[in-house]
Design a protein around this motif. Sequence first.
Motif, PDB file in Angstrom:
ATOM      1  N   LEU A 135       1.678   2.871   1.883  1.00  0.00           N
ATOM      2  CA  LEU A 135       1.859   4.094   1.090  1.00  0.00           C
ATOM      3  C   LEU A 135       2.727   3.820  -0.136  1.00  0.00           C
ATOM      4  O   LEU A 135       2.475   4.352  -1.217  1.00  0.00           O
ATOM      5  CB  LEU A 135       2.479   5.196   1.956  1.00  0.00           C
ATOM      6  CG  LEU A 135       1.586   5.717   3.079  1.00  0.00           C
ATOM      7  CD1 LEU A 135       2.318   6.747   3.918  1.00  0.00           C
ATOM      8  CD2 LEU A 135       0.301   6.316   2.514  1.00  0.00           C
ATOM      9  N   HIS A 136       3.758   2.969   0.055  1.00  0.00           N
ATOM     10  CA  HIS A 136       4.596   2.636  -1.095  1.00  0.00           C
ATOM     11  C   HIS A 136       3.846   1.753  -2.094  1.00  0.00           C
ATOM     12  O   HIS A 136       3.997   1.914  -3.290  1.00  0.00           O
ATOM     13  CB  HIS A 136       5.875   1.936  -0.638  1.00  0.00           C
ATOM     14  CG  HIS A 136       6.859   2.873  -0.033  1.00  0.00           C
ATOM     15  ND1 HIS A 136       7.015   2.992   1.320  1.00  0.00           N
ATOM     16  CD2 HIS A 136       7.706   3.739  -0.592  1.00  0.00           C
ATOM     17  CE1 HIS A 136       7.935   3.912   1.562  1.00  0.00           C
ATOM     18  NE2 HIS A 136       8.378   4.377   0.424  1.00  0.00           N
ATOM     19  N   MET A 164      10.932  -0.352  -6.275  1.00  0.00           N
ATOM     20  CA  MET A 164       9.899  -0.207  -5.252  1.00  0.00           C
ATOM     21  C   MET A 164       9.421  -1.550  -4.730  1.00  0.00           C
ATOM     22  O   MET A 164       9.122  -1.713  -3.555  1.00  0.00           O
ATOM     23  CB  MET A 164       8.730   0.555  -5.863  1.00  0.00           C
ATOM     24  CG  MET A 164       7.640   0.788  -4.891  1.00  0.00           C
ATOM     25  SD  MET A 164       7.967   2.232  -3.940  1.00  0.00           S
ATOM     26  CE  MET A 164       7.107   3.429  -4.902  1.00  0.00           C
ATOM     27  N   ALA A 198       1.739   3.697  -4.312  1.00  0.00           N
ATOM     28  CA  ALA A 198       2.459   4.484  -5.308  1.00  0.00           C
ATOM     29  C   ALA A 198       3.060   3.605  -6.398  1.00  0.00           C
ATOM     30  O   ALA A 198       3.642   4.104  -7.345  1.00  0.00           O
ATOM     31  CB  ALA A 198       3.562   5.297  -4.626  1.00  0.00           C
ATOM     32  N   THR A 199       2.959   2.282  -6.227  1.00  0.00           N
ATOM     33  CA  THR A 199       3.537   1.368  -7.201  1.00  0.00           C
ATOM     34  C   THR A 199       2.466   0.922  -8.174  1.00  0.00           C
ATOM     35  O   THR A 199       1.388   0.517  -7.758  1.00  0.00           O
ATOM     36  CB  THR A 199       4.098   0.126  -6.492  1.00  0.00           C
ATOM     37  OG1 THR A 199       4.861   0.553  -5.389  1.00  0.00           O
ATOM     38  CG2 THR A 199       4.955  -0.688  -7.426  1.00  0.00           C
ATOM     39  N   MET A 238      13.415   3.680  -2.866  1.00  0.00           N
ATOM     40  CA  MET A 238      11.958   3.622  -2.810  1.00  0.00           C
ATOM     41  C   MET A 238      11.383   4.850  -3.475  1.00  0.00           C
ATOM     42  O   MET A 238      11.634   5.966  -3.064  1.00  0.00           O
ATOM     43  CB  MET A 238      11.490   3.564  -1.367  1.00  0.00           C
ATOM     44  CG  MET A 238      11.776   2.238  -0.730  1.00  0.00           C
ATOM     45  SD  MET A 238      11.324   2.294   0.985  1.00  0.00           S
ATOM     46  CE  MET A 238      12.603   3.346   1.580  1.00  0.00           C
ATOM     47  N   THR A 239      10.663   4.647  -4.504  1.00  0.00           N
ATOM     48  CA  THR A 239      10.127   5.766  -5.251  1.00  0.00           C
ATOM     49  C   THR A 239       8.664   5.929  -4.918  1.00  0.00           C
ATOM     50  O   THR A 239       7.870   5.012  -5.074  1.00  0.00           O
ATOM     51  CB  THR A 239      10.261   5.491  -6.762  1.00  0.00           C
ATOM     52  OG1 THR A 239      11.551   4.994  -7.006  1.00  0.00           O
ATOM     53  CG2 THR A 239      10.048   6.734  -7.560  1.00  0.00           C
ATOM     54  N   THR A 240       8.306   7.063  -4.402  1.00  0.00           N
ATOM     55  CA  THR A 240       6.891   7.366  -4.317  1.00  0.00           C
ATOM     56  C   THR A 240       6.639   8.461  -5.333  1.00  0.00           C
ATOM     57  O   THR A 240       7.552   9.073  -5.854  1.00  0.00           O
ATOM     58  CB  THR A 240       6.487   7.842  -2.924  1.00  0.00           C
ATOM     59  OG1 THR A 240       7.254   9.000  -2.651  1.00  0.00           O
ATOM     60  CG2 THR A 240       6.747   6.793  -1.895  1.00  0.00           C
ATOM     61  N   GLY A 241       5.386   8.715  -5.574  1.00  0.00           N
ATOM     62  CA  GLY A 241       5.087   9.736  -6.562  1.00  0.00           C
ATOM     63  C   GLY A 241       5.360   9.196  -7.946  1.00  0.00           C
ATOM     64  O   GLY A 241       4.985   8.070  -8.271  1.00  0.00           O
TER      65      GLY A 241
END
Lengths: 535, 330
Positions: B286-287, A34, B290-291, A1-4
């Motif tokens: 939140l994810h 993601m 960010a996507t 899971m990539t945030t940022g």
Amino acid sequence: MTTGMDTRPPVDNRPPPLNGLELARWAWRQLTSMRVALILLFLLAVAAIPGSIIPQSDVNPLNVRDFRARNPTLSEWYDRIGLFDVYSAPWFAAIYLALMVSLVGCILPRLWQHWKAARAQPPKAPRRLTRMPAYRKVEVDATPDEVLAVARAELRSRRFRLRRPAEGEADSVAAEIGHLRETGNLLFHLSVVVVLLAVALGGLFSYRATVLVPEGAGFSNQVIQFDSLSAGALFDTDDLPPFSMDIDQFRMEFVEAGNQLGQPAEYEATVTVVPEPGAAPETHTIRVNEPLTIDGTSIHIINPGYAPAFTVRAADGETILAEGPVPFLPEDTSFTSTGVVKVEVPPEYGDDIGIQGSFLPTAYLDQNGPRSVFPGARNPEVYLTAWHGDLGLDDGQSQSVYRLDTTDMEQYEADGEPFRSRMAVGDTAQLPDGRYITFDGYVTWVNLQVGRNSGRELALVGGVLAVVGLMGSLYVRRRRAWVRASVGAEGRTVVEVAGLHRAEGSAGDRLVDEIGAITDGLLLRLGGAEGKLED
Amino acid sequence: MDLDTVAEWSRYVVVVATLGYLASWLAYCAEAGIHSRRRRALATAAAPERELLGVTSSVAADAPAQAPSGPSGPGDAELVQRADRLGRIGLGLFGLATLALAVGVVMRGLGTERAPWANMYEFSITGALVASIVFLVLARTVVGRVVAVWAVLLIFMTVGLAATFLYVSPGPVQPALQSYWLVVHVGCAVIAFGLFTVGAVVSGLQIVSERAADRGRTTGFGASLPDSAALDRLGYRLTAIAFPIWTFGPLILGAIWAEVSWGRFWGWDPKEVWALITWLAYAAYLHARATAGWKGSKASVVALVGYATVLFSYFGVNILFNGLHSYGGL
């Protein structure tokens, strides 16, 4: 899971070649993307719902039993897909394992990337700083070299990391801050993995047992003494700490007046513990929110009740056939309790006696029958009936101590009616066959939970680190700043200050403020308000 | 006056606060009404040729007579003044109602001699107080002013529900709740609940605003809202504050208290399950944010789903399920 930041190349849209390795790589990329993480998060949330609606055997086995009795056909279907054990069902495990793999598969490459990024130099200043979202230009009298030296000091005092200037970059300073954001993000995700592992591995070594102990009695910490025991796969009964415990007193207090009359106010057990055979006894108290911990095992109060004490005598009035308190199970909040007394009688004194009764701590009788109106023992009474015959205790089959098996027994009758007796403390009733039952009084009992949750400390550390990491990843903003100084047309030094934020959800105005503050700090260090603001 | 009386009287103070919120909402509505009249007049003035063609004749008929010359006319200035006055009255009443609610919460706490969040009534009024304070802080910004109308309505309904259906007479709590963990564990839940509530209002408005912008609306409710990107950012910030609090209070502190009180830190009690579901839903938000491709209204929908789980963990679990957390007092 990539945030940022997502710096990976976009997933290829063409159909993958039917090569095993390529397919595996494609599947791996999908799993660690993601989008799939998002789907898995939702799937896990949805999958957790049935377990909160349908009774679960490891949470409330009694409710499961009732449900099975009421819906036999439906229960069969539920059993097939594990709906009574959602949280240990294969499909639930599949979802969270997939989520774990997705998480780890995303974290590991990012750890490596972050390691490299954290050691890399901040990028050099772009040619046109005017294009940056935050930009300021001032003119000063100091030379470009002086300005850049001061800029370095200013940025360093703001804890920016500075770029080592390479060839041909002498006119600018490049700096970056906020790597803690990604550090926090990775820490959070790793901590979540730690928590999950701590819970899963800890569960293998944990155990939880219950034991019901009347006031004045005790138990030793052995499997044979427990009423129930659930333990992890790797739990070893030899691990049980060898303590023993006596309940000297178990006190229950209830709200005596007002609109919350009868609500429990306090439960407190005073116990004597012998930590190991031969050790000196210690006295402790256990309350609801204050468990006792002995050698890693905690002892909690689960629920309380009353144990009326009876003496059963033979027809001669002298020979005692049975005596002592017998735990009755409360059926309502006023502790109307029911239970049975099983008296195995030597043949010379007649057949076995089974007493079935209700204990009412504050008895009240009206047209609806006898019941308890207050959980405290203000007016304790017992209503009972009795059976005689063969209790069936010798035939080797285990029996519930709270139910009477009346297959080989006959209910006593008096005047053609089933025998009944209402007794206050101290009363004695004579059974139709001449034997006696005396209601001597009562003691309280407490159901204790004895157990150990391995891995809890690790889970706690993981949880706290997760929150710390989460705050870093949510509140730290990653941003870059550049200062360029060059000699302008009028011979004065033109100073350009620019900033770029790379963090998710940052508002531009904060960056503009910060670039403004850096510029002001720069001017202040250069000797007050000598600079002139251009735009 | 003995303590029980103080606690009983707090209910009347809460009722007064409820009426204050209602009055504040009406003032805000009146303000919004004037603004929408102005926008219609503005749209009418901006499209006189279309009016000549008779296309917008019905809109023209609705337009106020005192604003014939568009927004710059003297009638319009007076309208703006009136709207501003109503807005100030709304904010003033909002502040007063919040003050009354704070007094009611404190009286309840003093009267029962504990943190006032041990049953649904107390949790609701304290949660509404937290949300009110957050909204009052936000009301100083342009975005917050617009959000306030809906916030007040929501708080009015929550407090009204609390003072009627959820009301529980003051009294001591059962042994399991007599712990300082009640203060921190439930306290964090109240704060997160309040923040999530504000965030949900913002997210809902974000969707409406983005829709209106996509369709190029210049009149109507959608057009009256702030820029959808600003709402998106505000919703994110509120969630970014609430999410760690939710992680820390309901989940981590809850696990510690469960370990102390029940001898296991996680036992799949319905409340625990739903606290986790809420956590997963907001983690998804939140994810999602960010996507790429999920920014904006899609992420807001996820936030609203998250808030639905918050509401269910609160009302649904307390009312429908009989678990270890059955402290609602209903």
